[in-house]
Write an enzyme that holds these catalytic residues in place. Structure first.
Site, PDB file in Angstrom:
ATOM      1  N   GLU A 165      28.811  52.851  36.118  1.00  0.00           N
ATOM      2  CA  GLU A 165      28.986  52.552  34.399  1.00  0.00           C
ATOM      3  C   GLU A 165      28.984  50.786  34.220  1.00  0.00           C
ATOM      4  OE1 GLU A 165      30.981  50.496  30.637  1.00  0.00           O
ATOM      5  OE2 GLU A 165      31.800  50.564  32.825  1.00  0.00           O
ATOM      6  N   ASP A 201      33.692  53.789  39.691  1.00  0.00           N
ATOM      7  CA  ASP A 201      33.222  52.533  39.584  1.00  0.00           C
ATOM      8  C   ASP A 201      34.043  51.525  39.017  1.00  0.00           C
ATOM      9  OD1 ASP A 201      31.819  52.829  37.400  1.00  0.00           O
ATOM     10  OD2 ASP A 201      30.287  51.596  37.512  1.00  0.00           O
TER      11      ASP A 201
HETATM   12  N1  BES Z   1      35.302  49.093  29.775  1.00  0.00           N
HETATM   13  C1  BES Z   1      34.812  48.434  29.790  1.00  0.00           C
HETATM   14  C2  BES Z   1      34.184  48.082  28.249  1.00  0.00           C
HETATM   15  C3  BES Z   1      34.937  47.562  27.643  1.00  0.00           C
HETATM   16  C4  BES Z   1      35.261  45.803  28.043  1.00  0.00           C
HETATM   17  C5  BES Z   1      35.767  47.790  27.203  1.00  0.00           C
HETATM   18  C6  BES Z   1      35.976  45.117  27.402  1.00  0.00           C
HETATM   19  C7  BES Z   1      37.127  47.667  26.313  1.00  0.00           C
HETATM   20  C8  BES Z   1      37.484  44.802  26.412  1.00  0.00           C
HETATM   21  C9  BES Z   1      33.510  48.587  30.723  1.00  0.00           C
HETATM   22  O1  BES Z   1      33.289  48.902  31.837  1.00  0.00           O
HETATM   23  C10 BES Z   1      32.295  47.352  30.434  1.00  0.00           C
HETATM   24  O2  BES Z   1      33.118  46.454  31.234  1.00  0.00           O
HETATM   25  N2  BES Z   1      31.447  47.379  30.481  1.00  0.00           N
HETATM   26  C11 BES Z   1      30.275  46.678  30.921  1.00  0.00           C
HETATM   27  C12 BES Z   1      29.672  47.423  30.241  1.00  0.00           C
HETATM   28  C13 BES Z   1      27.850  46.461  31.293  1.00  0.00           C
HETATM   29  C14 BES Z   1      27.688  45.933  32.408  1.00  0.00           C
HETATM   30  C15 BES Z   1      26.450  47.186  31.013  1.00  0.00           C
HETATM   31  C16 BES Z   1      30.043  45.639  29.962  1.00  0.00           C
HETATM   32  O3  BES Z   1      30.361  44.904  28.571  1.00  0.00           O
HETATM   33  O4  BES Z   1      30.172  43.865  30.282  1.00  0.00           O
HETATM   34 MN    MN Z   2      35.447  50.213  31.567  1.00  0.00          MN
HETATM   35 MN    MN Z   3      34.268  47.419  33.079  1.00  0.00          MN
END
Ligand code: BES
Ligand code: MN
Ligand code: MN
Length: 461
Positions: free
Chosen positions: A153, A88
Site C-alpha cells: 500500500e 507494510d
Molecule cells: N493510511 C494512509 C492514507 C491516509 C493518510 C489516511 C493520511 C489518513 C490520513 C495510507 O497508508 C497512505 O499513506 N497512502 C499513501 C499512498 C501513496 C504512497 C500511494 C499516501 O496517501 O501518500
Molecule cells: Mn495506511
Molecule cells: Mn501510509
C-alpha cells in the site's frame, strides 16, 4: 455480543503484546533490502488470521509482495464484508528524531509509539482481534467475512490490481471495510467518505557532463538548479496557488453548494490548525477553506529537491544536474495518467533549450475515491460510532490516498466504508508515530457494532 465484548476486554494485554511483535518487523515496502521482513510480516499476518479462526488462510504471491487472505463464510444468508488493510509500513528516517525505537513498541501516557501503530498494523489488528473474539466465544460472526492484507500500500498497491482482476470471485462481497484513516478527534468521531488520488514524478535537469568550478565556468552555461527552480515555480501561481499545468482542472468535479455547506460544519479553526503544525499560518488555493483544500481540491507539491553542494562549508561548484520529486493529489474525476502526461508535456514545453530535462513517472498512481453517503454500510457505521463514541459522526474527506479503494469500486463494483480510528496527531509517515490505546479499544467496540448493525440492516431489507 456480551461474550465478545468481554473477551476483547479480558485479552487487552495479550493483544498489545502481539501487536508489539508485529511492530517489531520492519516491513518497509519502499526499501528493496527489506524483502525478508516483508515475508516475515506476511507470515505473521497469516498466523494471526489462522489464530483468529478464519478458514482458507493463505498467502497469494504477486509480482511484488504477497497478499494474505482468510475468510469465514459460515453466516448463511447474511451479507459478506471484505476487510482490507496493509502490513507494510513507511520508512523511519530521520531516525534521530524518534524518541523511542520505531520498531520497539513503547507505551507511554496511554499511547503506543512505533512505526505502523496507526498506519496500519494497529488498525488491522482491530479487525484481527474482533474476528478472533467472535470465533473464540460464540463460534460465529454476524456476517460472512473475507480479509485481505497486502504489503504494497505504501508504494501504491502496484500489484494488487492484478490480484483483484484475477480473483474477482474470491473477493465478491457486499461492502468493504477499511480501518486506515483518521477521525477528527477522540471526542469528534468521523467517517471518511473521500480519498484523494495521486501521481508521483521526478524531474531531472542536466546541463553539463560533470560538476565544474563555479568561478571558471559560472556565467558560461545554464545552472541546472536555477533552471529546475524556474520550472517548478511555473507549476503553481504563487498568489492563488492554482496549478498552472494546462488541463489540470479540466476533469475536476466541482464541489456542490450542498457539499460545501456540509464541509463547513466540520469543527475547524485555522489558527489552531496552524499552531498545531508549528506553521506560521495556513496557506493554499484561493477561494477554498482549509478543509476543502486538504480534502476536496487537487494540489501540486514538491516533495524533495536536491543537487549541487549541500554538505558542510563552502564549495564553489557549478553543478551538473538537479532533481526534484513532485506529487499531485487528485480528486474525482481526474485521471492520474492523464495528469502525469500533462505535467510531462508542460515541463518539456517550458524547459529552455540550454539544458536537458527528463521526467520520470513513479509506479504509484491512483484515482481518488468517493463513497456515497447513502452507501450500504454508511448507516451501520454511523450507528456503530454513535453507540461507542456517544456522538453522531462527522463525514470528512481525507487528503491522503488509498489507491486500491477506487480499484475496488471499478473492478468489483463495491464501495468501501472508511472506518478509521487514527487521530490527526498520530504522526503518520513521520517520527514518533503512535496510536492511542483508547482509540484501539473503541475501534474494536465500534467494529463489533458495525458488524452487528450491518447484518441487521441487510437482513431487515
Ligand atoms: N493510511 C494512509 C492514507 C491516509 C493518510 C489516511 C493520511 C489518513 C490520513 C495510507 O497508508 C497512505 O499513506 N497512502 C499513501 C499512498 C501513496 C504512497 C500511494 C499516501 O496517501 O501518500
Ligand atoms: Mn495506511
Ligand atoms: Mn501510509
Amino acid at each position: 455480543m456480551k461474550e465478545v465484548v468481554d473477551y476483547l476486554k479480558a485479552n487487552q494485554d495479550r493483544f498489545l503484546e502481539e501487536l508489539a511483535e508485529f511492530i517489531k518487523i520492519p516491513s518497509i515496502s519502499a526499501h528493496a533490502d527489506r524483502r525478508k521482513d516483508i515475508s516475515k510480516a506476511a507470515k505473521f499476518t497469516e498466523k494471526q488470521l489462522k489464530a483468529a479462526g478464519l478458514k482458507n488462510v493463505k498467502q497469494y504471491p504477486t509480482k511484488g509482495n504477497p497478499v494474505v487472505y482468510g475468510e469465514w463464510m459460515g453466516a448463511k444468508g447474511a451479507p459478506t464484508i471484505l476487510v482490507y488493510g496493509h502490513y507494510d509500513v513507511q520508512p523511519v528516517e530521520p531516525l534521530e528524531k524518534w524518541k523511542t525505537d520505531p520498531f520497539e513498541m513503547t507505551i507511554k501516557g496511554g499511547k503506543m509509539f512505533g512505526r505502523g501503530t496507526s498506519d496500519d498494523k494497529g488498525q488491522v489488528f482491530i479487525h484481527f482481534k474482533v474476528i478472533e473474539a467472535y470465533l473464540k466465544t460464540v463460534k460465529k460472526l454476524p456476517v460472512n467475512i473475507k480479509v485481505i492484507v497486502e504489503g504494497e500500500e505504501e508504494v501504491g498497491s502496484t500489484n494488487l490490481v492484478d490480484f483483484i482482476k484475477k480473483h474477482r470471485a474470491l473477493l465478491k462481497s457486499d461492502t468493504i471495510l477499511i480501518s486506515d484513516t483518521n477521525m477528527i478527534g477522540k471526542t469528534k468521531p468521523s467517517i471518511t467518505y473521500g480519498l484523494r488520488g495521486l501521481t508521483y514524478l521526478e524531474v531531472s535537469v542536466k546541463s553539463l557532463s560533470g560538476d565544474q568550478h563555479s568561478g571558471t565556468f559560472g556565467g558560461g552555461v545554464a545552472n541546472p538548479i536555477q533552471v529546475l527552480s524556474e520550472l517548478l515555480v511555473k507549476c503553481k501561481d504563487p498568489k492563488t496557488s492554482k496549478v498552472k499545468i494546462p488541463g489540470f482542472y479540466s476533469d475536476v468535479v466541482p464541489l456542490s453548494r450542498k457539499e460545501r455547506n456540509e464541509l463547513a460544519k466540520i469543527p475547524h479553526d485555522d489558527a489552531m490548525y496552524a499552531k498545531n503544525l508549528g506553521a506560521v499560518s495556513t496557506f493554499g488555493e484561493k477561494g477554498y477553506s482549509t478543509i476543502e483544500r486538504t480534502g476536496a481540491r487537487p494540489t501540486f507539491e514538491i516533495n524533495g529537491i536536491w543537487g549541487g553542494h549541500t554538505g558542510a562549508g563552502v564549495k564553489t561548484v557549478l553543478p551538473a544536474e538537479a532533481h526534484a520529486k513532485v506529487s499531485m493529489r487528485l480528486v474525482a474525476n481526474q485521471d492520474p495518467d492523464k495528469i502525469a502526461k500533462a505535467f510531462k508535456d508542460y515541463i518539456k514545453d517550458i524547459t529552455p533549450d540550454t539544458v536537458k530535462v527528463d521526467v520520470k513517472l513513479y509506479d504509484n498512481n491512483g484515482y481518488a475515491a468517493l463513497t456515497p453517503l447513502t452507501a450500504d454500510g454508511m448507516k451501520a457505521a454511523s450507528t456503530a460510532i454513535k453507540k461507542v463514541f456517544k456522538k453522531d459522526p462527522f463525514f470528512t474527506r481525507e487528503g491522503g490516498s488509498i489507491p486500491v479503494v477506487a480499484d475496488f469500486q471499478h473492478l468489483l463494483g463495491v464501495d468501501a466504508i472508511l472506518l478509521g480510528f487514527g487521530l490527526p496527531d498520530d504522526n503518520l509517515h513521520a517520527p514518533n508515530e503512535k496510536m492511542d490505546i483508547s482509540q484501539f479499544r473503541n475501534g474494536m467496540q465500534t467494529t463489533v457494532h458495525f458488524l452487528e448493525e450491518y447484518a441487521k440492516m441487510k437482513s431487515a431489507g
